[in-house]
Design a protein around this motif. Sequence first.
Motif, mmCIF file in Angstrom:
data_model
loop_
_atom_site.group_PDB
_atom_site.id
_atom_site.type_symbol
_atom_site.label_atom_id
_atom_site.label_comp_id
_atom_site.label_asym_id
_atom_site.label_seq_id
_atom_site.Cartn_x
_atom_site.Cartn_y
_atom_site.Cartn_z
ATOM 1 N N ASP A 151 -4.339 8.538 -0.854
ATOM 2 C CA ASP A 151 -4.410 8.542 0.607
ATOM 3 C C ASP A 151 -3.145 9.051 1.286
ATOM 4 N N GLY A 152 -2.085 9.231 0.558
ATOM 5 C CA GLY A 152 -0.844 9.689 1.172
ATOM 6 C C GLY A 152 0.283 9.654 0.166
ATOM 7 N N PRO A 153 1.478 10.003 0.606
ATOM 8 C CA PRO A 153 2.606 10.029 -0.327
ATOM 9 C C PRO A 153 3.021 8.625 -0.747
ATOM 10 N N GLN A 154 3.426 8.502 -1.985
ATOM 11 C CA GLN A 154 3.934 7.231 -2.493
ATOM 12 C C GLN A 154 5.391 7.107 -2.074
ATOM 13 N N LEU A 155 5.737 5.989 -1.466
ATOM 14 C CA LEU A 155 7.102 5.766 -0.992
ATOM 15 C C LEU A 155 7.848 4.848 -1.955
ATOM 16 N N SER A 156 9.164 4.968 -1.970
ATOM 17 C CA SER A 156 9.982 3.984 -2.689
ATOM 18 C C SER A 156 9.969 2.701 -1.862
ATOM 19 N N LEU A 157 10.408 1.609 -2.461
ATOM 20 C CA LEU A 157 10.440 0.345 -1.725
ATOM 21 C C LEU A 157 11.343 0.454 -0.504
ATOM 22 N N CYS A 173 0.827 -1.213 0.000
ATOM 23 C CA CYS A 173 0.000 0.000 0.000
ATOM 24 C C CYS A 173 0.860 1.262 0.000
ATOM 25 N N ALA A 174 1.970 1.235 0.717
ATOM 26 C CA ALA A 174 2.832 2.414 0.824
ATOM 27 C C ALA A 174 3.518 2.752 -0.493
#
Length: 78
Positions: free
Chosen positions: A13-19, A6-7
């Motif tokens: 819903d929120g910031p997209q994170l790198s793996l 989800c992240a």
Amino acid sequence: MHWVACAIAKNDDGPQLSLDQAMIKAEEVVVPIANRMFGNTDNFIYSAEYLKKCWYKYPHMQRLDRSTYDDDYPFNDL
């Protein structure tokens, strides 16, 4: 793994994170909860490095649509 999926997924819903960012954040946020839920006192087992190994070892866990019908759904044994 679901939290990581989800992240890193593109969403509103929120910031997209790198793996790598997601793994570090999971170690900070999710690991303490998982350790309490599963009775794990050896916190190193759920480190960011371990989570990243699992991410690549079990690609089916990268899916956002996991459910209780999956054989290895983590909450089936609770």
